[in-house]
Design a protein around this motif. Structure first.
Motif, PDB file in Angstrom:
ATOM      1  N   PRO A 168      77.148  55.856  32.608  1.00 41.20           N
ATOM      2  CA  PRO A 168      78.595  56.101  32.600  1.00 41.20           C
ATOM      3  C   PRO A 168      79.101  56.564  33.955  1.00 41.20           C
ATOM      4  N   PHE A 169      80.410  56.792  34.026  1.00 36.51           N
ATOM      5  CA  PHE A 169      81.060  57.022  35.317  1.00 36.51           C
ATOM      6  C   PHE A 169      80.732  58.372  35.935  1.00 36.51           C
ATOM      7  N   PHE A 170      80.125  59.279  35.183  1.00 35.09           N
ATOM      8  CA  PHE A 170      79.846  60.622  35.702  1.00 35.09           C
ATOM      9  C   PHE A 170      78.346  60.839  35.898  1.00 35.09           C
ATOM     10  N   GLY A 171      78.004  61.824  36.702  1.00 30.21           N
ATOM     11  CA  GLY A 171      76.612  62.209  36.905  1.00 30.21           C
ATOM     12  C   GLY A 171      76.316  63.504  36.171  1.00 30.21           C
ATOM     13  N   VAL A 172      75.045  63.888  36.168  1.00 28.42           N
ATOM     14  CA  VAL A 172      74.622  65.109  35.491  1.00 28.42           C
ATOM     15  C   VAL A 172      73.673  65.874  36.408  1.00 28.42           C
ATOM     16  N   HIS A 223      78.765  65.852  26.641  1.00 28.49           N
ATOM     17  CA  HIS A 223      79.411  64.568  26.928  1.00 28.49           C
ATOM     18  C   HIS A 223      79.331  63.664  25.691  1.00 28.49           C
ATOM     19  N   PRO A 224      80.267  63.777  24.754  1.00 27.80           N
ATOM     20  CA  PRO A 224      80.249  62.984  23.523  1.00 27.80           C
ATOM     21  C   PRO A 224      80.239  61.475  23.757  1.00 27.80           C
ATOM     22  N   LEU A 225      80.714  61.040  24.918  1.00 28.40           N
ATOM     23  CA  LEU A 225      80.707  59.612  25.235  1.00 28.40           C
ATOM     24  C   LEU A 225      79.298  59.031  25.150  1.00 28.40           C
ATOM     25  N   LEU A 226      78.290  59.833  25.463  1.00 25.46           N
ATOM     26  CA  LEU A 226      76.917  59.344  25.463  1.00 25.46           C
ATOM     27  C   LEU A 226      76.455  58.986  24.054  1.00 25.46           C
ATOM     28  N   PRO A 248      72.914  61.026  32.788  1.00 23.79           N
ATOM     29  CA  PRO A 248      73.544  60.560  31.558  1.00 23.79           C
ATOM     30  C   PRO A 248      73.199  59.120  31.153  1.00 23.79           C
ATOM     31  N   SER A 249      72.249  58.473  31.855  1.00 22.41           N
ATOM     32  CA  SER A 249      71.948  57.075  31.527  1.00 22.41           C
ATOM     33  C   SER A 249      71.378  56.946  30.113  1.00 22.41           C
ATOM     34  N   LYS A 272      81.050  50.337  34.257  1.00 19.39           N
ATOM     35  CA  LYS A 272      80.807  49.692  35.543  1.00 19.39           C
ATOM     36  C   LYS A 272      79.333  49.437  35.810  1.00 19.39           C
ATOM     37  N   GLU A 273      78.490  50.439  35.537  1.00 13.31           N
ATOM     38  CA  GLU A 273      77.064  50.319  35.850  1.00 13.31           C
ATOM     39  C   GLU A 273      76.260  50.028  34.576  1.00 13.31           C
TER      40      GLU A 273
END
Length: 280
Positions: A168-172, A223-226, A248-249, A272-273
């Protein structure tokens, strides 16, 4: 010298204790995938020169590649320098050990160039001081990793299995995830022995069903998106989905390339990725 530095995923990740120095004790199964950075390494008269195709990647002492070169040179009295061009393909802050893999690759090349007779255990020791994933990245393949990551035992190969990976668009921050983890609140731990048996039998289905990462307790909650991504991958026909490392991958295994390709195409419209690749 042009070399590949491969990304990794975790087929399992368990935290079984904590050392007095604050480091967590781990028991995890790591797997190399066919997603890699390219490093062009050239000896020069002196100094450390690093370039990267991604402008947001630091090319100074903050880079693990720089640290690897500096540590090797100081440890073994190497006066010559090295120039390294990094073509970055592995997402950063993604739980895929991109920086660690680059550092591991550089350490191996430095040994080959300057001290080919150097025993591997000495190289592993250097790697451990750079990062917990570096020793595994030197060995690669399918492996059981214990301690803080420095105890690496190769197990039966789990290569040539198709997976779709979404970053996703963010890192951890790995440090923040471990800091937030309460070991006493982990209710379900991975059954590592069962997973190793599934790997030994070559059963993609059993491996997919027995994958477990206790760090999901922290990262997925934040991060609920995960969790949404995991569910989407399963809805597209994946046998199982899991977060790699501290996230978060998210990756998912498929038993059919067509299903994987359809999933990849759909996920690519949202994120995107996205990568479709294999274990190696």
């Amino acid at each position: 010298m042009l070399i590949k530095a491969y990304a990794k995923i975790n087929l399992s990740l368990d935290v079984i204790g904590k050392r007095e120095d604050g480091y967590h004790l781990l028991k995890m199964i790591m797997q190399t995938i066919d997603l890699y950075d390219l490093l062009n390494i050239t000896p020069i008269e002196k100094g450390i020169e690093i370039k990267c195709n991604k402008s947001y990647i630091p090319c100074d002492k903050r880079n693990l590649v720089y640290k690897a070169v500096e540590l090797f040179a100081s440890s073994y009295g190497i006066k010559s320098g090295v120039s390294i061009d990094i073509i970055k393909n592995i997402p950063v802050a993604a739980g895929l050990a991109g920086g660690s893999s680059d550092a591991a690759a550089v350490l191996k090349v430095m040994r080959d160039i300057y001290i080919p007779e150097l025993e591997y255990k000495n190289l592993i020791k250097l790697g451990t001081s750079i990062g917990a994933d570096v020793p595994y990245c030197m060995i690669g393949g399918t492996a059981l990793c214990q301690g803080i990551g420095e105890k690496v035992t190769s197990i039966s190969s789990f290569k040539n299995h198709v997976l779709v990976l979404v970053k996703p668009f963010f890192g951890v921050s790995t440090a923040e995830v471990y800091k937030s983890l309460d070991i006493n609140k982990i209710k379900i731990h991975p059954d590592t022995d069962m997973l190793i048996n599934a790997i030994n039998s070559g059963s993609l289905s059993k491996v997919s069903k027995n994958m477990k990462n206790v760090l999901e307790n922290v990262t997925l909650k934040k991060h609920p998106l995960l969790r949404k991504i995991k569910n989407e991958l399963i809805d597209f026909g994946a046998l199982g989905a899991l977060m790699s490392g501290s996230g978060p991958s998210i990756f998912a295994f498929f038993d059919d390339m067509l299903k994987a390709q359809i999933c990849y195409d759909k996920m690519k419209t949202k994120y995107k990725e996205v990568f479709i690749t294999r274990t190696v």
